[in-house]
Write a protein that holds these residues in place. Sequence first.
Motif, PDB file in Angstrom:
ATOM      1  N   GLN A  65      -0.293 -19.855  81.316  1.00  0.00           N
ATOM      2  CA  GLN A  65      -1.671 -19.653  80.997  1.00  0.00           C
ATOM      3  C   GLN A  65      -2.067 -18.051  80.615  1.00  0.00           C
ATOM      4  O   GLN A  65      -1.503 -17.131  81.355  1.00  0.00           O
ATOM      5  N   LEU A  66      -3.077 -17.846  79.689  1.00  0.00           N
ATOM      6  CA  LEU A  66      -3.184 -16.559  79.369  1.00  0.00           C
ATOM      7  C   LEU A  66      -3.791 -15.618  80.595  1.00  0.00           C
ATOM      8  O   LEU A  66      -3.670 -14.537  80.497  1.00  0.00           O
ATOM      9  N   LEU A  74      -3.035 -15.637  83.531  1.00  0.00           N
ATOM     10  CA  LEU A  74      -1.807 -15.264  84.217  1.00  0.00           C
ATOM     11  C   LEU A  74      -1.162 -13.972  83.500  1.00  0.00           C
ATOM     12  O   LEU A  74      -1.040 -13.000  84.327  1.00  0.00           O
ATOM     13  N   ALA A  75      -1.080 -14.176  82.526  1.00  0.00           N
ATOM     14  CA  ALA A  75      -0.592 -13.179  81.573  1.00  0.00           C
ATOM     15  C   ALA A  75      -1.343 -11.757  81.588  1.00  0.00           C
ATOM     16  O   ALA A  75      -0.803 -10.834  81.645  1.00  0.00           O
ATOM     17  N   LEU A  76      -2.576 -12.102  81.320  1.00  0.00           N
ATOM     18  CA  LEU A  76      -3.610 -10.966  81.323  1.00  0.00           C
ATOM     19  C   LEU A  76      -3.714 -10.069  82.593  1.00  0.00           C
ATOM     20  O   LEU A  76      -3.572  -8.851  82.793  1.00  0.00           O
TER      21      LEU A  76
END
Lengths: 473, 143
Positions: free
Chosen positions: B108-109, B111-113
């Motif tokens: 998921q973006l 989580l990445a961000l």
Amino acid sequence: MINASLALGLALAFALLWVFFGWWIGRRVQSHNEFALAGRNVGLAFACATAMATWVTSNTTLVAPQLTYQFGIWGMIGYACAAFGLLLFAPLSQRIKTLLPHGYTSGDFMRLRFGRFSWWVFLLISFVYAMSWLVSLGMAGGILLHTLSGLDYHLGMSIILLMCVVYTLFGGLKAVIATDFLQAIIILAGVVGIAIVVAMNVGLEPIHQKLSNDHPKLLDLLFPAAVMFLFNNIFFGLGEIFHSNVWWSRAFAFKGGVGKKAYFIAGLLWLPIPIVTGFIALAAPSLGLYPASADMVGPLVASQVLGYTGSIILFIVVFSALASSLDSLLAATSDLINQDIYLQYIKPKASDSERLKSAKWIIVILGVVTWLLCLPKIATLGALLNFAGAFVASTIWPIVFGLYFARMTGNSAGWAMLLGSLSGLIGYFYIGFYVAALVSSAVSLLICVIAWRFSQQSFHWQALGTQSKVEDV
Amino acid sequence: MWIARVVTLVLLAASFNGLAASLRVSDEVVTAGFITLHIERTGPPLQQSTQLSIQHLSEPYSLSLSLQPTQQAVTISGLADGDYLATLGSPSANSAQTSVSFSVKHHQLTLALALFVLGFCLFVLLVGMIVVGNKQTHDKESV
């Protein structure tokens, strides 16, 4: 691809050259101080060269293309950001030299600053890292020879390990630094040459077109795994340099005032190298090249683009890069075991000649253990190195607090490293190798801040200098 | 009659010669967009390259690549989300093919961000601590 006999001939010729040079440099080395720390008298030119050459390793020549192939633009930028490790270690090296003018290893600092519990945790992390790096370098040697010439992986790996063990045995850190100086010149000239040829032969437009169509995530700045990887790699690089005795032993070996400038210049010189080596991996799809394993992409593309002569140049550059790191790591790990295990537990009153002898034996044993661990190719280079990231990133904050803030004392540093490493490993297995260092560092910081906030004691900096002087005598 | 049967068998064997191989994936679901496909060859060594095609099952995406005769694995990267089918062997030839399917499901973006922001804050804090620490020690030394 170059033929196997030529590759073998080149590898043996370079092996003989470095061994002879190591012997020639080390022929007057008589004392342990000269063997381990080059007499604590290394000047700026040699200091810059050894710092830069040691940091150009399988990381930059094989793993940077691998991670660019896997993570695209962020992979390339993330790898270049590992230069922050050298840049930020510059002020630390000056502080280390000031606090521990008679120190030998990073272990000395941990033991004297935080006590035995933290020191043991630190040693454990150092050995996990040192062995991971040694194994990854040995594997990289085997992979390089196999990819460029088809020569058997085990033969290539054995040649490079044997060569580094022998010349490090002859001259210790002095030989390592002197060979690093020549290897740094070869690496810089070779990388610049390769960059020019690649830029002339492969256009940016076809690369961009192919990646956009077939591998869109490599150009996507919101590629989730790559976004996670960026700061993870920065903290991995910081952890590697901040804790490793490879860099601490150099800080002790450089002349007063040299360390800060040397590490800063080396960081700036190193910064563009992963961009160059990483870029060639992006050209792979447009050349129709898809490697069996991602860590083979760099040599595969370079040999295709540069042709026969280019393959030979690449071979020499990467061989030099690997040797310059392997020898440094052998020497520094030997010092760490000699100073922190042999001298602390086995023979505390060892004479200078006994310490010199034991240092050489440890180098041989390290070489043999590395060779045995390299025999089965257990993981890709990137995955192997990033596994160590969970451990080394946990040491960043205890070292920074330990060097600058007197209020953090005792076992808290050990707990920060222990719990940080465990959290990093959980991140490694539950999310991916690209978060291990970041998670480890964050948990370690939390514990350090709590310990610093509630600590009632203050450390006396003078104790480091006086105690290390007593031990040295 | 038996001669015709032998000839047919020989021709069949020849057509399957290049495909005496099977495909295997390292992970059936990948979260970082790269995957290694393993080719397990059982027949005699081939002289020609083998075709591998990768198709997205719901979007018009198709990647075709040619593998070296001795290549036993291939790593593909930069794939977008979706279900894919990898096929070894030329789809147009009258020969058998071997296929394997896999899915790409990126993290998921958010989580990445979140991890990106965490990393950025830690980095700024680290630089700040080193600068402040150096300044304090420098000030004390000069006094």
